[in-house]
Scaffold this active site. Structure first.
Site, PDB file in Angstrom:
ATOM      1  N   HIS A  44      10.021   8.648  13.635  1.00 16.99           N
ATOM      2  CA  HIS A  44       9.608   7.467  13.742  1.00 16.99           C
ATOM      3  C   HIS A  44      10.561   6.462  14.708  1.00 16.99           C
ATOM      4  O   HIS A  44      10.720   5.389  14.979  1.00 16.99           O
ATOM      5  CB  HIS A  44       9.619   6.570  12.491  1.00 16.99           C
ATOM      6  N   ASN A  53      13.399  12.180  -5.757  1.00 15.84           N
ATOM      7  CA  ASN A  53      13.338  10.789  -5.591  1.00 15.84           C
ATOM      8  C   ASN A  53      13.888  10.006  -6.626  1.00 15.84           C
ATOM      9  O   ASN A  53      13.769  10.424  -7.836  1.00 15.84           O
ATOM     10  CB  ASN A  53      11.874  10.481  -5.273  1.00 15.84           C
TER      11      ASN A  53
HETATM   12  C1  BV8 Z   1      -0.319   6.561  12.804  1.00 18.19           C
HETATM   13  C2  BV8 Z   1       9.428   2.641  11.914  1.00 18.19           C
HETATM   14  C3  BV8 Z   1      -2.120   6.986  14.234  1.00 18.19           C
HETATM   15  C4  BV8 Z   1       9.520   1.099  11.630  1.00 18.19           C
HETATM   16  C5  BV8 Z   1       7.753   3.154  10.412  1.00 18.19           C
HETATM   17  C6  BV8 Z   1      -4.834   3.578   5.871  1.00 18.19           C
HETATM   18  C7  BV8 Z   1      -4.571   4.942   5.238  1.00 18.19           C
HETATM   19  C8  BV8 Z   1      -3.782   6.138   5.753  1.00 18.19           C
HETATM   20  C9  BV8 Z   1      -3.061   5.490   6.943  1.00 18.19           C
HETATM   21  C10 BV8 Z   1      -3.344   4.243   7.386  1.00 18.19           C
HETATM   22  C11 BV8 Z   1      -3.855   3.713   6.856  1.00 18.19           C
HETATM   23  N1  BV8 Z   1      -3.930   2.190   7.700  1.00 18.19           N
HETATM   24  C12 BV8 Z   1      -2.989   2.558   8.548  1.00 18.19           C
HETATM   25  C13 BV8 Z   1      -2.753   3.562   8.533  1.00 18.19           C
HETATM   26  C14 BV8 Z   1      -1.618   4.330   9.420  1.00 18.19           C
HETATM   27  C15 BV8 Z   1      -0.288   3.824   9.091  1.00 18.19           C
HETATM   28  C16 BV8 Z   1      -0.085   3.976   7.669  1.00 18.19           C
HETATM   29  O1  BV8 Z   1       0.331   4.875   6.832  1.00 18.19           O
HETATM   30  N2  BV8 Z   1       0.178   2.643   7.255  1.00 18.19           N
HETATM   31  C17 BV8 Z   1       0.228   2.591   5.538  1.00 18.19           C
HETATM   32  C18 BV8 Z   1       1.029   1.107   5.443  1.00 18.19           C
HETATM   33  C19 BV8 Z   1      -0.907   2.668   4.768  1.00 18.19           C
HETATM   34  N3  BV8 Z   1       0.535   5.051   9.861  1.00 18.19           N
HETATM   35  C20 BV8 Z   1       0.743   4.652  11.297  1.00 18.19           C
HETATM   36  O2  BV8 Z   1       0.522   3.695  11.993  1.00 18.19           O
HETATM   37  C21 BV8 Z   1       1.526   5.752  11.875  1.00 18.19           C
HETATM   38  N4  BV8 Z   1       0.893   6.148  12.983  1.00 18.19           N
HETATM   39  O3  BV8 Z   1      -0.956   6.727  11.984  1.00 18.19           O
HETATM   40  O4  BV8 Z   1      -0.864   6.733  14.213  1.00 18.19           O
HETATM   41  C22 BV8 Z   1      -2.430   7.520  15.640  1.00 18.19           C
HETATM   42  C23 BV8 Z   1      -3.169   8.545  16.089  1.00 18.19           C
HETATM   43  C24 BV8 Z   1      -3.416   8.825  17.347  1.00 18.19           C
HETATM   44  C25 BV8 Z   1      -2.872   7.942  18.438  1.00 18.19           C
HETATM   45  C26 BV8 Z   1      -2.251   6.655  17.935  1.00 18.19           C
HETATM   46  C27 BV8 Z   1      -1.852   6.559  16.552  1.00 18.19           C
HETATM   47  C28 BV8 Z   1       2.791   5.393  12.158  1.00 18.19           C
HETATM   48  C29 BV8 Z   1       3.745   4.939  10.752  1.00 18.19           C
HETATM   49  C30 BV8 Z   1       5.064   4.503  11.152  1.00 18.19           C
HETATM   50  C31 BV8 Z   1       5.163   3.168  11.104  1.00 18.19           C
HETATM   51  N5  BV8 Z   1       6.893   2.965  11.210  1.00 18.19           N
HETATM   52  N6  BV8 Z   1       9.064   3.070  10.693  1.00 18.19           N
HETATM   53  C32 BV8 Z   1      10.817   0.637  11.067  1.00 18.19           C
HETATM   54  O5  BV8 Z   1      11.612   1.396  10.465  1.00 18.19           O
HETATM   55  O6  BV8 Z   1      11.052  -0.621  11.312  1.00 18.19           O
HETATM   56  S1  BV8 Z   1       7.200   3.471   8.704  1.00 18.19           S
HETATM   57  C33 BV8 Z   1       8.469   2.828   7.855  1.00 18.19           C
HETATM   58  O7  BV8 Z   1       7.986   2.681   6.277  1.00 18.19           O
HETATM   59  C34 BV8 Z   1       9.473   4.189   7.498  1.00 18.19           C
HETATM   60  O8  BV8 Z   1       9.844   4.794   8.784  1.00 18.19           O
HETATM   61  C35 BV8 Z   1       9.052   4.693   6.479  1.00 18.19           C
HETATM   62  O9  BV8 Z   1       8.131   5.806   7.070  1.00 18.19           O
HETATM   63  C36 BV8 Z   1       8.156   3.685   5.820  1.00 18.19           C
HETATM   64  C37 BV8 Z   1       8.800   3.304   4.643  1.00 18.19           C
HETATM   65  O10 BV8 Z   1       8.673   4.539   3.634  1.00 18.19           O
HETATM   66  P1  BV8 Z   1       9.975   5.074   2.981  1.00 18.19           P
HETATM   67  O11 BV8 Z   1      10.711   5.651   3.851  1.00 18.19           O
HETATM   68  O12 BV8 Z   1       9.326   5.961   2.175  1.00 18.19           O
HETATM   69  O13 BV8 Z   1      10.753   4.065   2.095  1.00 18.19           O
HETATM   70  P2  BV8 Z   1      10.115   2.838   1.295  1.00 18.19           P
HETATM   71  O14 BV8 Z   1      11.188   1.661   1.048  1.00 18.19           O
HETATM   72  O15 BV8 Z   1       8.485   2.899   1.145  1.00 18.19           O
HETATM   73  O16 BV8 Z   1      10.500   4.019  -0.050  1.00 18.19           O
HETATM   74  C38 BV8 Z   1      11.715   4.415  -0.514  1.00 18.19           C
HETATM   75  C39 BV8 Z   1      11.846   5.416  -1.504  1.00 18.19           C
HETATM   76  O17 BV8 Z   1      12.974   5.905  -1.695  1.00 18.19           O
HETATM   77  C40 BV8 Z   1      11.200   4.727  -2.864  1.00 18.19           C
HETATM   78  O18 BV8 Z   1      10.271   5.980  -3.311  1.00 18.19           O
HETATM   79  C41 BV8 Z   1      12.327   4.733  -3.855  1.00 18.19           C
HETATM   80  O19 BV8 Z   1      11.958   5.187  -5.044  1.00 18.19           O
HETATM   81  C42 BV8 Z   1      13.216   5.677  -3.168  1.00 18.19           C
HETATM   82  N7  BV8 Z   1      14.711   5.638  -3.443  1.00 18.19           N
HETATM   83  C43 BV8 Z   1      15.179   4.210  -3.310  1.00 18.19           C
HETATM   84  N8  BV8 Z   1      16.773   4.508  -3.858  1.00 18.19           N
HETATM   85  C44 BV8 Z   1      16.860   5.907  -3.864  1.00 18.19           C
HETATM   86  C45 BV8 Z   1      15.617   6.478  -3.661  1.00 18.19           C
HETATM   87  N9  BV8 Z   1      15.506   7.783  -3.711  1.00 18.19           N
HETATM   88  C46 BV8 Z   1      16.629   8.497  -4.059  1.00 18.19           C
HETATM   89  N10 BV8 Z   1      17.912   7.997  -4.182  1.00 18.19           N
HETATM   90  C47 BV8 Z   1      17.901   6.467  -4.096  1.00 18.19           C
HETATM   91  N11 BV8 Z   1      19.232   5.901  -4.025  1.00 18.19           N
END
Ligand code: BV8
Length: 229
Positions: A109, A202
């Site tokens: 990313h 996790n």
């Molecule tokens: C793409 C950069 C296609 C930004 C990020 C519907 C269904 C399926 C997909 C989609 C849909 N609608 C839209 C989509 C596609 C979309 C998507 O998936 N949307 C989601 C919201 C449904 N995806 C995209 O757009 C991707 N691109 O699909 O392109 C394409 C094809 C052809 C041509 C062109 C395009 C791009 C996605 C990337 C977006 N950018 N990051 C930034 O950082 O500012 S995403 C961003 O959010 C992060 O990078 C990360 O990926 C995501 C958050 O996820 P996590 O890292 O898991 O963080 P989160 O807070 O959610 O969870 C933390 C976890 O840690 C928790 O489970 C927690 O319990 C745990 N935790 C907490 N503390 C601890 C711990 N575990 C252990 N120890 C601890 N101490």
């Protein structure tokens, strides 16, 4: 069960949480009342570049005050010692894996410490807050830099290499990710299709937790060294 030679590790915001970097679940919606999905998109950048620059300049400044934790250190030890294939794929844009010493690493990313020029299409090390519209180090034009971050709707980096590694993996380990964002959230299924065993480390069950052969829940700084060592 086949021997484990090739490993793919996926990390998310949870691996950096204990370094003091907000996960998206914590930061989502808390920041100026905007959801990350609303700020981390090309449309948001076109609509209000200053808002997006403020968001990323603030997060970049915060990251520079943080340090890698025991989970990053354990993964770096694995990277240095593992004789087979190893690929750490991180969704995170911080540089804590590198600062801990990891080398076999892909930032799918993007990276906070890079900027991307919309004029010359070159990526270069970030030189200062983008809200100040610094000149692009490659082409010299001012005001053409954006964060080198993959926003929602944009294609993540080096996906061919990642899918190739997943197809060859004997073990897939997902660490600190909610399984909310694709294509990363689908990697566990790609790995299973290639015959890999799958393990989730996790704080709590992720959205795709049921796809994993095994899941261990707790803080990454406890679970990851326990798994690696
Ligand atoms: C793409 C950069 C296609 C930004 C990020 C519907 C269904 C399926 C997909 C989609 C849909 N609608 C839209 C989509 C596609 C979309 C998507 O998936 N949307 C989601 C919201 C449904 N995806 C995209 O757009 C991707 N691109 O699909 O392109 C394409 C094809 C052809 C041509 C062109 C395009 C791009 C996605 C990337 C977006 N950018 N990051 C930034 O950082 O500012 S995403 C961003 O959010 C992060 O990078 C990360 O990926 C995501 C958050 O996820 P996590 O890292 O898991 O963080 P989160 O807070 O959610 O969870 C933390 C976890 O840690 C928790 O489970 C927690 O319990 C745990 N935790 C907490 N503390 C601890 C711990 N575990 C252990 N120890 C601890 N101490």
């Amino acid at each position: 069960m086949r021997d484990i030679r090739n490993i793919v590790v996926l990390t998310g915001a949870g691996v950096s949480a204990e370094s003091g970097i907000d996960t998206f679940r914590d930061a989502g919606g808390l920041w100026e009342q905007h959801r990350v999905e609303d700020v981390a998109t090309p449309e948001a950048f076109a609509r209000d570049p200053d808002l997006v620059h403020r968001f990323y300049d603030a997060r970049r400044a915060a990251i520079q005050t943080k340090a890698p934790n025991a989970a990053h250190a354990a993964l770096a030890r694995l990277d240095a010692a593992w004789p087979g294939e190893l690929l750490i794929v991180t969704q995170n844009v911080d540089d804590l894996h590198e600062r801990a010493g990891a080398a076999r690493l892909i930032h799918m990313h993007g990276e906070h410490l890079n900027a991307w020029c919309s004029a010359c299409d070159q990526r270069s090390p970030w030189t200062g807050p983008l809200i100040d519209r610094p000149a692009c180090p490659a082409c010299g034009l001012p005001g053409t830099l954006r964060p080198d971050i993959v926003w929602f709707g944009e294609m993540p980096y080096r996906m061919d290499e990642i899918y190739h590694a997943l197809a060859r993996a004997d073990l897939f380990v997902s660490i600190g990710t909610s399984g909310a964002v694709y294509p990363a959230a689908g990697f566990v299924r790609e790995a299973r299709a290639g015959g890999a065993r799958t393990l989730e480390l996790n704080l709590e069950p992720s959205e795709g937790g049921y796809w994993f052969d095994e899941a261990r829940h707790g803080p990454a700084t406890a679970l990851v060294p326990q798994w690696v060592d």
